[in-house]
Design an enzyme around this catalytic site. Structure first.
Site, mmCIF file in Angstrom:
data_model
loop_
_atom_site.group_PDB
_atom_site.id
_atom_site.type_symbol
_atom_site.label_atom_id
_atom_site.label_comp_id
_atom_site.label_asym_id
_atom_site.label_seq_id
_atom_site.Cartn_x
_atom_site.Cartn_y
_atom_site.Cartn_z
ATOM 1 N N ASN A 182 -55.285 156.143 5.462
ATOM 2 C CA ASN A 182 -54.709 156.376 4.164
ATOM 3 C C ASN A 182 -52.917 156.857 4.466
ATOM 4 O OD1 ASN A 182 -56.599 156.078 1.987
ATOM 5 N ND2 ASN A 182 -57.436 157.949 2.891
ATOM 6 N N ARG A 210 -43.782 130.307 25.075
ATOM 7 C CA ARG A 210 -43.715 130.619 23.447
ATOM 8 C C ARG A 210 -45.236 129.545 23.001
ATOM 9 N NH1 ARG A 210 -37.945 129.290 21.719
ATOM 10 N NH2 ARG A 210 -38.972 129.055 19.614
ATOM 11 N N GLU A 244 -66.711 163.104 -6.862
ATOM 12 C CA GLU A 244 -65.272 162.825 -6.069
ATOM 13 C C GLU A 244 -64.586 164.259 -5.611
ATOM 14 O OE1 GLU A 244 -64.420 160.350 -4.287
ATOM 15 O OE2 GLU A 244 -65.940 158.937 -5.229
ATOM 16 N N HIS A 300 -36.576 129.366 38.430
ATOM 17 C CA HIS A 300 -35.721 130.407 38.162
ATOM 18 C C HIS A 300 -34.667 130.053 36.828
ATOM 19 C CE1 HIS A 300 -35.824 131.388 42.159
ATOM 20 N NE2 HIS A 300 -35.702 129.758 42.487
ATOM 21 N N SER A 324 -30.356 122.004 40.435
ATOM 22 C CA SER A 324 -30.074 123.175 39.518
ATOM 23 C C SER A 324 -28.867 122.758 38.569
ATOM 24 C CB SER A 324 -29.472 124.102 40.563
ATOM 25 O OG SER A 324 -30.734 124.556 41.230
#
EC number: 2.7.7.23
Length: 457
Positions: free
Chosen positions: A234, A340, A159, A370, A412
């Site tokens: 790391n 969503r 190592e 809209h 609307s």
């Protein structure tokens, strides 16, 4: 890998470390690369070869890792104290033996660029050996363990922390890539012999190489020229670098396949996404998860897309946010639209600017052009939803549904107080607050009577 080999082989992912150098309380393997945890990338490479025979050694943040991976059919092994990689394997060994595993692949959980093809090369190399592992040659070995050979044959790995000063400045040396495949018999015999007599006072799994050689087992390596597949993470800098490599590879592959990408340096695409030739993408743009985009579709700049299916000839205008949505052919979305999870749009739906939709099914040719919120609703074919329409779906405790029939017209600035049903071909007057069901072919107006007064002089 044949079925019998797959049944008796397994993969062990080492994911118990704290990842201190990431400077975060989050387990290192949960840091994301192109929208997905590092661990997911490793699992994706292992799955075609090992199926459900994948074990993960966890420690720091174990409950969070298990929660995030709950749908992935994984086996978890808890390592209470992180005493080294050999300790992690020794904890897993009894469980693997009980599951009748004969051969095991050990891999770090922070190697997101690894591929199934590369792993298969190592497995094939193991046919005539007891233990095989991957090696590289690097001009700057840094933290990699060095391979020691005697008369051309491997006999040990040292190592980085334990390398003698005289070897520290070697140029282009052979190093350990951190990927192993071996017979469990080797580990069963040699693992108890590993000691922690090193500068870190840890039990290194790499010490098993020398012990296996000394005990007469056949140990071999497979050398890979393209070292980037084995890059680990790391530090935050490592994560950024690895992500840039992965992104460049994905973009190049898509460009060669026939996807048109403008400003490719600012486009981020998950490796789990599928984009057909003939799609056009304008950067900056982000496409994550298992998204699918069919040919003929255009994604304009500043769009964010995750786990979304987009069919042919769809136009996603700028600044749209799409999360877990199904969009059929020839729809038009945005700009500035938010869809969503749970939305399903049939053919030729038009969603305009500043529209938010959640858990809603929209029939063919529906228009919501809209400034509207439509949630927990089903809207029939050819209905028109006027600007400023709101489905009031929450009563403070529960969500309620709104059903709008085919060819309905919602004026609307209308509030639809759920639970509510609007019949086919009905018309709702602008400015209404609708609290009761409206039958088919009806006109419904629910607003205060207009009064005009003279202005004072």
């Amino acid at each position: 890998m044949d079925q019998d080999a797959c049944t008796h082989s397994a993969a062990l992912i080492l994911a118990a470390g704290k990842g201190t150098r990431m400077c975060s309380n989050k387990p290192k393997v949960l840091h994301t690369l192109l929208g997905e945890p590092l661990l997911f990338h490793v699992i994706s490479a292992l799955r075609p070869l090992f199926g459900s025979n994948i074990w993960v050694v966890i420690g720091h943040g174990s409950s969070l890792i298990q929660s995030i991976c709950s749908d992935l059919s994984l086996n978890f092994i808890y390592q209470e104290k992180q005493l080294g990689t050999a300790n992690a394997v020794s904890i897993a060994l009894p469980v693997l033996q009980q599951s009748r595993i004969k051969r095991l692949m050990v891999i770090n959980g922070d190697m997101p660029l690894i591929t199934s093809d590369l792993l298969e090369c190592i497995i094939k190399k193991s046919d005539k050996t007891d233990f095989v592992f991957a090696t590289l040659k690097l001009p700057l070995p840094n933290d990699y363990g060095r391979i020691l050979r005697r008369e051309g044959k491997i006999y040990s790995i040292i190592e980085a922390k334990d390398i003698e000063p005289s070897l520290q400045h070697d140029t282009t040396v052979e190093v350990n890539a951190g990927l192993y495949y071996f017979s469990l018999e080797v580990v069963d015999k040699c693992l108890p012999m590993i000691k922690n007599e090193n500068k870190s006072q840890e039990y290194y799994f790499t010490d098993i190489i020398e012990l296996a050689v000394e005990n007469g087992y056949l140990v071999d390596s497979i050398y890979f020229e393209e070292d980037w597949h084995f890059l680990g993470v790391n530090t935050p800098k490592d994560l950024s670098y690895v992500e840039s490599i992965q992104q460049a590879f994905i973009i190049e592959k898509l460009l060669q396949s026939g996807v048109i990408i403008h400003s490719p340096e600012s486009v981020r695409i998950s490796p789990f996404a599928t984009i057909e030739p003939g799609v056009e993408i304008y950067g900056p743009c982000e496409i994550y998860g298992a998204s699918y985009i069919a040919s003929g579709s255009i994604i304009y700049s500043h769009s964010w897309i995750k786990n979304t299916t987009i069919s042919h000839d769809v136009c996603i205008y700028s600044f749209c946010h799409l999360d877990t949505v199904i969009i059929k052919d020839k729809c038009s979305i945005g700009p500035y639209a938010r869809l969503r999870p749970g939305c399903h749009l049939e053919e030729q739906v038009c969603i305009g600017n500043f529209v938010e939709i959640k858990k809603t099914q929209l029939g063919k040719h529906v228009k919501i052009n809209h400034l509207s919120y439509i949630g927990d609703a089903i809207v029939g074919d050819e209905s028109n939803i006027g600007a400023g329409t709101i489905t009031c779906n929450y009563d403070g405790e529960n969500k309620h549904h709104t059903f709008i029939g085919k060819k309905a017209f919602i004026g609307s600035n209308t509030a639809l107080v759920a639970p509510l049903t609007i019949g086919e071909k009905s018309l709702i007057g602008a400015g209404s607050v609708i609290i009761r069901d409206v039958p088919e072919n009806m006109v419904s107006i629910a607003r205060g009577k207009q009064k005009n007064f003279s202005k004072r002089k």
